[in-house]
Scaffold this motif. Structure first.
Motif, short mmCIF file in Angstrom:
data_model
loop_
_atom_site.label_atom_id
_atom_site.label_comp_id
_atom_site.label_asym_id
_atom_site.label_seq_id
_atom_site.Cartn_x
_atom_site.Cartn_y
_atom_site.Cartn_z
N GLN A 34 0.83 -1.21 0.00
CA GLN A 34 0.00 0.00 0.00
C GLN A 34 0.86 1.26 0.00
O GLN A 34 0.61 2.20 -0.74
N ALA A 35 1.89 1.27 0.83
CA ALA A 35 2.76 2.45 0.91
C ALA A 35 3.48 2.71 -0.41
O ALA A 35 3.58 3.86 -0.86
N GLN A 36 3.95 1.65 -1.05
CA GLN A 36 4.64 1.82 -2.33
C GLN A 36 3.67 2.28 -3.42
O GLN A 36 4.00 3.15 -4.23
N ALA A 37 2.48 1.72 -3.43
CA ALA A 37 1.47 2.15 -4.40
C ALA A 37 1.11 3.61 -4.19
O ALA A 37 1.01 4.38 -5.15
N GLU A 38 0.91 4.00 -2.94
CA GLU A 38 0.55 5.39 -2.65
C GLU A 38 1.65 6.35 -3.07
O GLU A 38 1.38 7.42 -3.62
N GLN A 39 2.91 5.98 -2.85
CA GLN A 39 3.99 6.87 -3.24
C GLN A 39 4.09 6.98 -4.76
O GLN A 39 4.29 8.07 -5.30
N ALA A 40 3.93 5.87 -5.46
CA ALA A 40 3.97 5.92 -6.93
C ALA A 40 2.81 6.72 -7.49
O ALA A 40 2.98 7.55 -8.40
N VAL A 41 1.63 6.51 -6.95
CA VAL A 41 0.45 7.23 -7.41
C VAL A 41 0.56 8.72 -7.07
O VAL A 41 0.20 9.58 -7.89
N THR A 42 1.07 9.04 -5.90
CA THR A 42 1.24 10.44 -5.53
C THR A 42 2.20 11.13 -6.49
O THR A 42 1.92 12.22 -7.00
N ALA A 43 3.34 10.51 -6.77
CA ALA A 43 4.30 11.09 -7.72
C ALA A 43 3.64 11.27 -9.09
O ALA A 43 3.77 12.32 -9.72
N ALA A 44 2.93 10.25 -9.54
CA ALA A 44 2.28 10.33 -10.85
C ALA A 44 1.22 11.43 -10.88
O ALA A 44 1.13 12.19 -11.85
N LEU A 108 13.36 5.49 -13.97
CA LEU A 108 12.30 6.44 -14.31
C LEU A 108 11.70 7.04 -13.04
O LEU A 108 11.39 8.24 -12.99
N ALA A 109 11.54 6.23 -12.01
CA ALA A 109 11.04 6.74 -10.72
C ALA A 109 12.00 7.79 -10.16
O ALA A 109 11.57 8.83 -9.66
N ALA A 110 13.30 7.52 -10.25
CA ALA A 110 14.29 8.49 -9.76
C ALA A 110 14.20 9.79 -10.56
O ALA A 110 14.27 10.88 -9.98
N ARG A 111 14.02 9.69 -11.85
CA ARG A 111 13.87 10.89 -12.69
C ARG A 111 12.61 11.65 -12.30
O ARG A 111 12.62 12.89 -12.23
N ALA A 112 11.54 10.96 -12.06
CA ALA A 112 10.29 11.61 -11.65
C ALA A 112 10.49 12.40 -10.36
O ALA A 112 10.03 13.55 -10.25
N VAL A 113 11.18 11.80 -9.40
CA VAL A 113 11.42 12.50 -8.13
C VAL A 113 12.33 13.70 -8.36
O VAL A 113 12.12 14.76 -7.76
#
Length: 174
Positions: A34-44, A108-113
Motif C-alpha cells: 500500500q505504501a509503495q502504491a501510494e507513493q507511486a500514485v502520488t508522484a504520478a 524512471l522513478a528516480a527521474r520523476a522524483v
C-alpha cells in the motif's frame, strides 16, 4: 501539493493494490505494498496535475474511473458492487499508468522524483523513499506490484506522455 488530489490518489492506489496484491503473508506485506502504491500514485498525480488549475479541472471533469483498467488487467467487464462503484469512479487511468511505469522502472522513478524536487523543493524526496529506494522486504512484499512484465499492459497505456512530462527519450530504462 494539493490535498484536493487525495481522492484520486487514494482510489488509484487502492485499485493498484487490488490489481497487484501483496503475497498472502500478512498485514505487514499489505501495508508495504500500500505504501509503495501510494507513493507511486502520488508522484504520478503530482506530475500529471502540476498546478492548482490542473487539479481543479480534473476535479470538475472527473478522473474517469476504473472501468477500462478493470477490463485490461482482470478481464472483468462486470459492473462493480454499489460499494465499490463509489471509490472506483475516482480512479485516474493516466495516473495509474504512470504509477505503473514508475513502479516497474527504478531509473524512471528516480527521474520523476528529480522533476518533483525541481518543482517543489528538497523536502520532496523524503515522500518517495519506498518508491525510489525500497528495502529488500519492501521489494519482496511488492513482487507483483513492481514486476515489469505484469505492469506492462497498464504502463504502456500512457507511457509516452510520462516520458514527455519527464523530458526523457521514452526508452525502457530498467
Amino acid at each position: 501539493m494539493s490535498a484536493a488530489l487525495s481522492p484520486i490518489i487514494t482510489a488509484t492506489a487502492r485499485w493498484l493494490t487490488n490489481a497487484y496484491p501483496a503475497p498472502a503473508d500478512g498485514a505487514l506485506s499489505r501495508a508495504l505494498v500500500q505504501a509503495q502504491a501510494e507513493q507511486a500514485v502520488t508522484a504520478a498525480a503530482w506530475l500529471r496535475y502540476p498546478t492548482p488549475v490542473d487539479t481543479d479541472l480534473v476535479l470538475i471533469a472527473g478522473p474517469g474511473g476504473s472501468s477500462r483498467l478493470d477490463v485490461l488487467i482482470a478481464g472483468n467487464a462486470t459492473a462493480p458492487s454499489a460499494e465499490d462503484h463509489a471509490w472506483r469512479t475516482w480512479v485516474d487511468e493516466v495516473v495509474a499508468s504512470w504509477a505503473a511505469c514508475l513502479l516497474g522502472e527504478p531509473t524512471l522513478a528516480a527521474r520523476a522524483v528529480e522533476v518533483l524536487v525541481a518543482r517543489n523543493g528538497p523536502a520532496v524526496p523524503d515522500h518517495f523513499r519506498r518508491l525510489t529506494s525500497p528495502s529488500g522486504r519492501e521489494l519482496d512484499a511488492a513482487a507483483l506490484l513492481r514486476h515489469p512484465d505484469l505492469l506492462a499492459p497498464l504502463a504502456e497505456l500512457h507511457r509516452r506522455p510520462l516520458h514527455e512530462a519527464l523530458n526523457t527519450s521514452g526508452a525502457v530504462t530498467s
